[in-house]
Design a protein around this motif. Structure first.
Motif, short mmCIF file in Angstrom:
data_model
loop_
_atom_site.label_atom_id
_atom_site.label_comp_id
_atom_site.label_asym_id
_atom_site.label_seq_id
_atom_site.Cartn_x
_atom_site.Cartn_y
_atom_site.Cartn_z
N ILE A 1 -28.74 -36.34 23.32
CA ILE A 1 -28.48 -35.57 22.10
C ILE A 1 -26.98 -35.46 21.86
CG2 ILE A 1 -28.88 -33.37 20.96
CD1 ILE A 1 -31.29 -33.03 22.93
N GLU A 2 -26.25 -35.13 22.94
CA GLU A 2 -24.80 -35.01 22.80
C GLU A 2 -24.15 -36.33 23.23
OE1 GLU A 2 -22.60 -32.42 25.47
OE2 GLU A 2 -21.14 -32.00 23.90
N PRO B 1 -24.42 -41.61 25.84
CA PRO B 1 -25.01 -40.40 26.41
C PRO B 1 -24.08 -39.77 27.47
CG PRO B 1 -26.56 -42.23 26.48
CD PRO B 1 -25.24 -42.81 26.07
N SER B 2 -24.16 -38.43 27.61
CA SER B 2 -23.29 -37.73 28.56
C SER B 2 -24.16 -37.04 29.62
CB SER B 2 -22.47 -36.69 27.80
OG SER B 2 -23.32 -35.78 27.12
N LEU C 1 -22.90 -26.28 18.54
CA LEU C 1 -22.79 -27.74 18.37
C LEU C 1 -24.09 -28.32 17.80
CD1 LEU C 1 -21.13 -28.49 21.85
CD2 LEU C 1 -19.95 -28.06 19.69
N ASP C 2 -24.94 -27.47 17.26
CA ASP C 2 -26.21 -27.84 16.65
C ASP C 2 -27.28 -28.31 17.65
OD1 ASP C 2 -27.81 -27.87 14.41
OD2 ASP C 2 -27.32 -29.94 13.86
N PHE C 3 -27.00 -28.26 18.96
CA PHE C 3 -28.03 -28.71 19.90
C PHE C 3 -28.25 -27.79 21.09
CE2 PHE C 3 -25.93 -30.30 23.71
CZ PHE C 3 -24.64 -30.50 23.29
N LEU C 4 -27.43 -26.73 21.24
CA LEU C 4 -27.64 -25.83 22.37
C LEU C 4 -28.50 -24.65 21.90
CD1 LEU C 4 -24.09 -25.92 24.00
CD2 LEU C 4 -26.19 -27.01 24.83
#
Ligand SMILES: [Ca+2]
Ligand SMILES: [Ca+2]
Ligand SMILES: [Ca+2]
Length: 575
Positions: A153-154, A160-161, A260-263
């Motif tokens: 996602i991030e 990818p991380s 960040l729109d994903f957490l």
């Protein structure tokens, strides 16, 4: 907190019955198909050790375990922190690899977004190094278990991380397997305490990691603000948070938006979430003996929750201290979040301390970029807005900003001045691992570089003097000298800060107690400077020596002090 509320997760749990070996379940507030909450009373004389949890339903049964631990002796634990400490921030994954056997999974030292192998054992191994530098408290980046997979996602640089930084928890009750075990964590706290070093835990309560099992199966309908499919995106309209005129809806995207729109944003207004988080904090402190907390993303969590959280924490551990991250350069904004005062919202958050970002930026401007030094006393002049500026955590570097040495114009001389200032001004000084070696790194991934010598196969070992360059050794010794002076000279720890002289590139100030004074002079200019200033009310008639060896001794006559300092240097005058 007794009874303790347990969250049990499974399948087909309707009509389940829960039994815990030898313990009494006093209440079962929730049972649905995938979650059971049970309240368990732990008598003070309860036998220590693991207890079986048995869950029985008409369709079958399952078991797990629950451990009752002996309370830790309070002596030498739960100590809090104060201006007498020197704090050192370590990013666990990037400091030292003390146990290569845990370097599995997404591990690749050549990829700056993957795990590099640093761990809790690596910190234990280098406590003598930190002791030598004069460190008395270590702030470790979060050790919660993060996801064991690539984060799709991030994306970082389109790839990818991983959660090597620790800020994406997927289990609030587990230690990241790359870093160690709960037993290793307790060993670290115990060993550090024996060396006179405190441990500060980095906690996250605003959000979970994107792969937490709650995201697809929330324990209550209002566990998160929104859902994965439908949520607000975090905006940084943080000014509205301290605006007495802003309607609640103006703050919503900032407070409840997904970072960040994903957490996934935890909803602390949900009583179960609030209870879960408070109990989790008490558990970490109570089971490890740690001394303080650095709380991530403080401002995005409601003040009313913080009031309850701090109240529960201080009731159990009165000496404990908390520093909140409010990443903002404006004192008007940051000071709003410090506790000790009921704000316009009717709430006193109870927060002890804040990371002093309003002072961080002027420190960088003056000492790295060589801009006017007077921005520093101008910022300090706003201290009256805080309820307690003495407790602020002052810093010249951290893990979310490029390193000092990567700022345009930065030099070792400037870095020395920045250290001289941070270690002599008011507040609790905090150093960032590797800054004592002038490590470089201009952005978020590179600012989190590996400490040279902490990892197998490193070309040199900068933990030892023989592995440092001449510049690094000189800087290390300079900082060591400063921490030694802070320890020896009481006014540097507890004295009131008095500004004596300010010009565009020179700044003189004193730290005074009823028993004595220390006078600090900094020349940030590229030329020698001579300055005269009045000290008649601080050190009349005194004969003062510069403990850094940059200035001649000074005899004060008629209450006037004259100091001559070489370019870009500092002096610390004491009797
Ligand atoms: Ca390792
Ligand atoms: Ca993990
Ligand atoms: Ca939030």
């Amino acid at each position: 907190m007794n009874p303790v509320r347990l969250m049990i997760h499974g399948r087909n749990l309707e009509n389940a019955r829960v039994d815990i070996q030898g313990l009494r379940i006093v209440n079962t507030p929730t049972i649905n198909s995938t979650y059971i909450f049970v309240d368990v009373f732990i008598p003070p004389n309860a036998q220590r050790g693991s207890r079986a949890i048995l869950v029985t339903t008409p369709r079958g049964s399952a078991s797990s375990s629950f451990e009752v631990l002996a309370p830790l002796n309070r002596a030498g634990r739960f100590q809090g922190f104060s201006p007498s400490d020197v704090m050192y921030l370590i990013m666990i994954d990037r400091f030292a690899d003390g146990d290569p056997s845990n370097n599995g999974g997404i591990y690749d030292r050549k990829n700056k977004f993957y795990y590099h192998g640093g761990d809790l054992q690596g910190v234990i191994d280098h406590l003598p190094y930190l002791k030598e530098l004069g460190i008395t408290a270590i702030w470790l980046t979060p050790w919660y278990d993060n996801y064991d997979r690539l984060n799709q996602i991030e994306l970082k640089e389109d790839k990818p991380s991983t959660g090597f930084h620790g800020y994406n928890p997927q289990d609030f009750y587990a230690v990241e397997e790359h870093f160690g075990t709960p037993a290793k964590l307790r060993e670290l706290v115990e060993t550090a305490h024996r060396s006179g070093i405190k441990i500060i835990q980095d906690q996250v309560m605003n959000h979970t990691g994107p792969y937490h099992l709650w995201v697809d199966d929330p324990p209550t309908p209002t566990w998160f603000n929104g859902t994965k499919a439908k949520h607000l995106k975090n905006v940084f309209q943080t000014w509205a948070l301290h605006d007495p005129r802003a309607v609640e809806s103006l703050k919503r995207e900032t407070m409840e938006g997904w970072f960040l729109d994903f957490l996934p944003d935890l909803n602390q207004h949900d009583a179960e979430v609030s209870r879960y988080l408070i109990q989790n904090t008490l558990w970490w402190i109570g089971t490890t003996g740690l001394d303080g907390i650095r709380m991530d993303t403080w401002q995005y969590v409601p003040n009313s929750f913080w009031r309850d959280w701090n109240h529960a924490l201080k009731r159990e551990f009165p000496n404990f201290r908390v520093v909140g991250e409010v990443k903002d350069g404006d004192v008007v904004h940051t000071s709003f979040f410090q506790g000790g005062k009921v704000r316009f919202d009717g709430v006193d958050s109870g927060l002890d301390s804040l990371l002093d970002f309003p002072l961080f930026y002027p420190i960088r401007h003056a000492f790295a970029e060589g801009k006017p030094i007077d921005e520093i006393p101008k910022t300090l002049a706003k201290d009256y807005l805080y309820t307690n500026s003495e407790m602020l955590v002052t810093l010249l570097g951290g893990h979310d900003d490029g390193r000092f040495m990567s700022e345009k114009g930065a030099t070792i001389a400037g870095l020395k001045l920045a250290n001289a200032f941070v270690l002599t001004t008011r507040g609790v000084p905090q150093l960032y691992y590797g800054d004592e070696l002038a490590m470089e790194g201009g952005d978020e991934p590179t600012t989190r570089g590996d400490f040279p010598g902490g990892f197998g196969g490193d070309k040199r070992n900068a933990f030892a003097a023989g592995g440092r360059t001449k510049d690094e050794q000189e800087l290390f010794e300079y900082i060591r000298k400063l921490t030694t002076l802070r320890r020896e000279l009481e006014p540097l720890r507890t004295g009131a800060l008095v500004n004596l002289y300010v010009s565009e590139q020179q700044y003189a100030y004193a730290r005074t107690t009823p028993r004595g004074a220390v006078i600090i002079v900094i020349n940030n200019d590229n030329d020698t400077a001579t300055i005269d200033f009045d000290v008649s009310r601080i050190a009349p008639g005194a004969f003062l020596k510069d403990r850094l060896g940059m200035s001649q001794p000074v005899q004060i006559t008629d209450g006037k002090m004259r100091v001559k300092l070489a370019k870009r240097s500092a002096a610390i005058f004491a009797r």
